[in-house]
Design an enzyme around this catalytic site. Structure first.
Site, mmCIF file in Angstrom:
data_model
loop_
_atom_site.group_PDB
_atom_site.id
_atom_site.type_symbol
_atom_site.label_atom_id
_atom_site.label_comp_id
_atom_site.label_asym_id
_atom_site.label_seq_id
_atom_site.Cartn_x
_atom_site.Cartn_y
_atom_site.Cartn_z
ATOM 1 N N GLY A 5 0.814 -1.216 0.000
ATOM 2 C CA GLY A 5 0.000 0.000 0.000
ATOM 3 C C GLY A 5 0.849 1.268 0.000
ATOM 4 O O GLY A 5 2.035 1.242 0.308
ATOM 5 N N ARG B 237 -2.296 8.781 3.801
ATOM 6 C CA ARG B 237 -2.454 9.754 4.892
ATOM 7 C C ARG B 237 -1.129 10.193 5.511
ATOM 8 O O ARG B 237 -1.078 11.126 6.289
ATOM 9 C CB ARG B 237 -3.384 9.169 5.967
ATOM 10 C CG ARG B 237 -4.837 9.277 5.583
ATOM 11 C CD ARG B 237 -5.714 8.438 6.482
ATOM 12 N NE ARG B 237 -5.571 7.021 6.194
ATOM 13 C CZ ARG B 237 -6.127 6.048 6.910
ATOM 14 N NH1 ARG B 237 -6.845 6.348 7.975
ATOM 15 N NH2 ARG B 237 -5.962 4.780 6.584
ATOM 16 N N GLY C 112 -6.596 -4.320 -2.479
ATOM 17 C CA GLY C 112 -7.049 -4.749 -1.158
ATOM 18 C C GLY C 112 -6.190 -5.855 -0.563
ATOM 19 O O GLY C 112 -5.375 -6.479 -1.244
ATOM 20 N N GLU D 277 -15.683 -4.459 7.871
ATOM 21 C CA GLU D 277 -14.889 -3.239 7.713
ATOM 22 C C GLU D 277 -15.747 -2.016 7.977
ATOM 23 O O GLU D 277 -16.945 -2.007 7.669
ATOM 24 C CB GLU D 277 -14.301 -3.188 6.295
ATOM 25 C CG GLU D 277 -13.218 -4.200 6.052
ATOM 26 C CD GLU D 277 -12.098 -4.105 7.082
ATOM 27 O OE1 GLU D 277 -11.436 -3.063 7.150
ATOM 28 O OE2 GLU D 277 -11.913 -5.083 7.836
ATOM 29 N N SER E 292 50.172 25.393 23.582
ATOM 30 C CA SER E 292 48.881 25.994 23.226
ATOM 31 C C SER E 292 48.965 26.696 21.884
ATOM 32 O O SER E 292 49.987 27.300 21.539
ATOM 33 C CB SER E 292 48.488 27.031 24.284
ATOM 34 O OG SER E 292 48.248 26.367 25.498
ATOM 35 N N ALA F 281 54.185 27.704 22.641
ATOM 36 C CA ALA F 281 52.874 28.309 22.416
ATOM 37 C C ALA F 281 52.895 29.129 21.140
ATOM 38 O O ALA F 281 53.846 29.862 20.874
ATOM 39 C CB ALA F 281 52.499 29.182 23.608
#
Ligand code: UD1
Ligand code: CA
Length: 450
Positions: A11, A15, A77, A154, A403, A421
């Site tokens: 199917g 929806r 179906g 149904e 760093s 650094a």
């Protein structure tokens, strides 16, 4: 007794208002149809036959091998859909289980009960039902004065009186194959031009049989999402089931309402999961971990005693006793060895960080192989992309990256080397060497400290 199974998935599911067929919309990360297939796995003697039709190519590629396919060219179906699987099964199976791909919450235990009831019964049809409050979209189970089922009606063709019935057709059936194949040819066409599978119940009664019906106690098993509101409802039920399974097996979930664990995830004992955590795909979490809050882990293996705080991990590998976060991002191919620590704002991609390496603050590591006990200073970046290709960075053991170091790849840093650094490292650094500056220059060879 050869038991085969047919799962209807032809199917469209109008929806859902989707470009995709309904049955491939995901619930807890897996297509709806995946759950329906999983529910019958191990119960049947032949691989399930999935009846596909609307956008069959998309459904097939989402499901893959492991099932056989039958094509229903026109969606006329559910009775017509079952008949589409006849040529694949006639003469090969004597009992046929029929379920729907859009019923992801139907439990394997319930299907097993249905099969057992059918095996004990003389009737060629065994069906399932549930009782509940007023519900829409379900066939009504009609019983006679003695309480025997006489028909399923149904909604589209039901009378007022039949609509008031509060026993609903769940839609899982077991049939004697020979009887089913010929009964399908006797289903009358409905006013809307469909052949309802539900009509075979009245046909069995006409043939003089008494139809057994398994009444399921949990109406949630019947949730068949037809629109996205119901999809969210199904997702919620499935999520609760998964969370309860993990809690009962020894995982602490602080707030199950806000914990999102997909179907195939694994979690070890005594792990604690904090709110707003999403564990997705093939993720595996070890024992004694602390995960979250606000953490998403996708297709990642996580060891034991790992702490992940407010982070995103995708296709990574995290070994035992790693601590990470807040705000870290592991991308594809990140591999953190035992005891690695990532502090805030770290990003690692396609790189290995060796045991006990620490990266405390604001760093990007890409295409790098880093040894053990390395300190990666705040703001360190592997400049791995030269505008055309990705270049590798290699860092040895016990290295100290100062760093804000820029590691301009391709570049190698030897064991125990130090960068000052703000260094911009454009050339390889030998072991035991200090480099400083922009571009970084060799200052001195370190004294060996052993
Ligand atoms: C069906 C039942 C109803 C039951 C309900 C439970 C029928 C006629 N009605 O109604 O009694 O209470 O399920 O959820 O069976 N499909 C096909 N080919 C088709 C039509 C449908 O493969 O031609 C598949 C769909 O993909 C879906 C399943 O069959 O997976 C059910 O179809 P759907 O249209 O959702 O049936 P319902 O109206 O829910
Ligand atoms: Ca349905």
């Amino acid at each position: 007794m050869i038991l085969a199974s047919i799962i209807l998935a032809a199917g469209q599911g109008t929806r859902m208002r989707s470009k995709l067929p309904k049955v491939i919309h995901p619930i807890v990360g897996r297509p709806m149809v995946w759950h329906a297939i999983k529910a019958v796995q191990g119960l049947t003697d032949l691989p399930p036959i999935l009846v596909v039709g609307y956008r069959a190519d998309i459904v097939k590629s989402a499901v893959g091998d492991g099932v056989s396919y039958a094509i229903q060219d026109e969606q006329l179906g559910t009775g017509h859909a079952v008949a589409s699987a006849k040529s694949a099964l006639e003469g090969k199976a004597d009992t046929i289980l029929v379920t729907f791909a859009d019923m992801p919450l139907l439990r394997q235990e319930s299907i097993a009960e249905l099969i057992a009831l059918h095996r004990r019964s003389d009737s060629p049809v065994t069906m399932t039902s549930f009782r509940g409050d007023e519900a829409q979209g379900f066939g009504r189970v009609i019983r006679n004065a003695d309480g025997h089922v006489t028909a399923i009606v149904e909604e589209a063709v039901a009378t007022e009186e039949q609509l008031a019935v509060r026993e609903y057709n769940l839609s899982a059936y077991c049939f004697d194959a020979d009887w089913l194949w010929q009964a399908l040819t006797r289903i009358p066409i409905s006013p809307k031009g469909e052949y309802y599978l539900t009509d075979v119940v009245a046909l069995a009664v006409e043939d003089g049989y008494s139809v057994n019906c398994l009444l399921l106690q949990d109406p949630e098993e019947a949730i068949g999402p037809n629109d996205r509101v119901q999809l969210a409802a199904a997702e919620k039920v499935m999520r609760q089931r998964i969370n309860e399974k993990w809690m009962l097996s020894g995982v602490t979930i602080i707030d199950p309402e806000r914990t999102y664990i997909e179907a195939e995830v694994e979690i070890g004992q005594d792990t604690v999961i904090y709110p707003n955590t999403h564990l997705r795909g093939t993720t595996m979490i070890g024992e004694d971990c602390e995960i979250g809050p606000d953490t998403t882990v996708v297709d990642t293996k996580v060891g034991n005693q790992v702490v992940l705080i407010q982070s995103l991990l995708e296709q990574a590998l995290v070994e035992d006793r790693v601590t990470m976060g807040p705000f870290c991002h592991l991308r594809i191919g990140a591999h953190l060895a035992e005891g690695v620590h990532l502090g805030n704002f770290g990003e690692v991609k396609d790189s290995y960080l060796g045991p006990n390496t620490k990266m405390g603050h604001f760093s990007y590591i890409g295409n790098a192989t880093i040894g053990a006990n390395v300190n990666i200073g705040a703001g360190t970046i592997t400049c791995n992309f030269d505008g055309e290709k990705k270049n590798p960075t290699e860092i040895g053991d016990d290295v100290f990256i100062g760093s804000d170091t820029m590691l301009v790849a391709p570049v190698k840093i030897g064991d125990r080397a130090i960068t000052g650094a703000g260094a911009v490292v454009t050339h390889d650094v030998p072991p035991d060497t200090l480099v400083l500056g922009v571009p970084a220059k060799e200052i001195r060879k370190q004294e060996k400290s052993d």
